[in-house]
Design an enzyme around this catalytic site. Sequence first.
Site, PDB file in Angstrom:
ATOM      1  CE  LYS A  90      -4.027   2.051   2.630  1.00 34.73           C
ATOM      2  NZ  LYS A  90      -4.904   1.708   3.779  1.00 34.73           N
ATOM      3  CB  SER A 104      -8.069   3.815   2.668  1.00 33.48           C
ATOM      4  OG  SER A 104      -7.243   3.105   3.843  1.00 33.48           O
ATOM      5  CB  SER A 108      -8.578   0.734   5.857  1.00 31.54           C
ATOM      6  OG  SER A 108      -9.092   2.177   6.349  1.00 31.54           O
TER       7      SER A 108
END
Length: 499
Positions: A61, A139, A163
């Site tokens: 990420k 996210s 997330s």
Amino acid sequence: MSLLREAERCLVNRKAFASLNAFVTPLDRVGSWIERVKDADARRKRGAPKSSLDGKLIAIKDNICTRDVRTTCASAILENFTSPFNATVVELLEESGAIVAGKTNLDEFGMGSHSTYSHFGPVKGVRADDLGYVSAGGSSGGSAIAVATEQCYAALGTDTGGSVRLPAAYTGTVGFKPSYGLLSRWGVVAYANSLDTVGIIGANTSTVSEVFGVLNRYDHRDPTSISKATRSRIDEITGSTSKTRSERLRIGVPIEYNILELDPFVRETWRKSIQHLKNQGHTVHPVSLPATKQALSAYYVLAPAEASSNLAKYDGVRYGTRDLDSPDNTGGYLYARSRGSGFGPEVKRRIVLGAFSLSAEAIDNYFIQAQKVRRLVQSDFNKVFRLHNPLLQATLTSHPKALESDGDTAEKVDVLVCPTAPSPPPLLCSLENAAPTEAYTNDVFTVPASLAGLPALSVPVTPGDREQESPLGIQVIGQFGDDQLVLDVGSRLEKMNIQ
């Protein structure tokens, strides 16, 4: 199949699914990584791989620092930032022989539930016939899509309030948030320090367990990392109680999670998942977590408050892209324009919200009260689990009494099973005109475990009579440190045909 062939297949899939926008910075088609994969292939043939991840592509990420690839946090203010060091979790992956497969897209600084608040464009889920794309969740939506479309073997995300688990639920993947402090946060760009947890997304629980085994290490550079002594105590407690719990588990069903707004398909999948575990010989028991009703509100006070402090350093002077000074900037603030143009709307919204809750006029009525709610949420979980929380003082003196938590242990449970999200993934087009705060409700089932720092896993489940439907996420929550049991229960739900 050779490791090199697997890697090449991932790159082919990346090109095929480029429109989903899973990556901010993808892996180059050529580079030194090819030789590293070939070396891993040779080690595997000799029977001496560095680890089970040797030569595998792992996506990262884009809010986790990497030395050789820029770290943007999907924000304009960090668009050109490259870290001078690797995060600890990246170091551990590379030591195990894994290959960084690029940096995945996300909501800016991890703030969002649909991966639409990105400077590099939204992440898209699969198409829903002619209706358009569905949400990939947020996210960590880019990480989830990368795994779901086989653009990598596994991916790292971050989970502050859900997330990792929410994108996993929306994409039919497995998303795991370990107990807070087990995985190092050193080198992870902070959103909310007391909540941020590095999470893992994989195609199945076996893959997630492999990655977790590599990353579950003490890190002296991270002040929130669980110490070696505490890790040993956790291992002793969970090991000594595993025989007591045996193979017949007590499954808890939190009654507060059966909300009116729960989608009927989600409720039916939840019911059949519980019945499936019951058919395996486990017992099912309703439990009450009364503070859950206030958990979401408390989270959206605490997380923005920490974010407003953490993001103060991005001013174009110390960190971030420097914008030209505005000629009408009569206030004399050097960084006003840099922050104004560098941050997106959702980040600005949360900074303002957090700054307000920390103000002298509001801190007692908002921030302090939210902290009290957080303690109530933690207390509720401790009251329903048979395993005593290893972090509590009682375990320091006599760990054999680990099961002697408040009340009669015979009435307590080993894990909780509940939905990950209250509804299937929405269409992206339906989010365009929705109020920003509507997305906050998607975290209603994931936030409580985050506030308590507990391990939580989302696994994809499709009832046998609805195989034409996309799988939904069912969440397994365990006591602090009981991560392995959470993974074990998740695998039982994942592998079987839910009827």
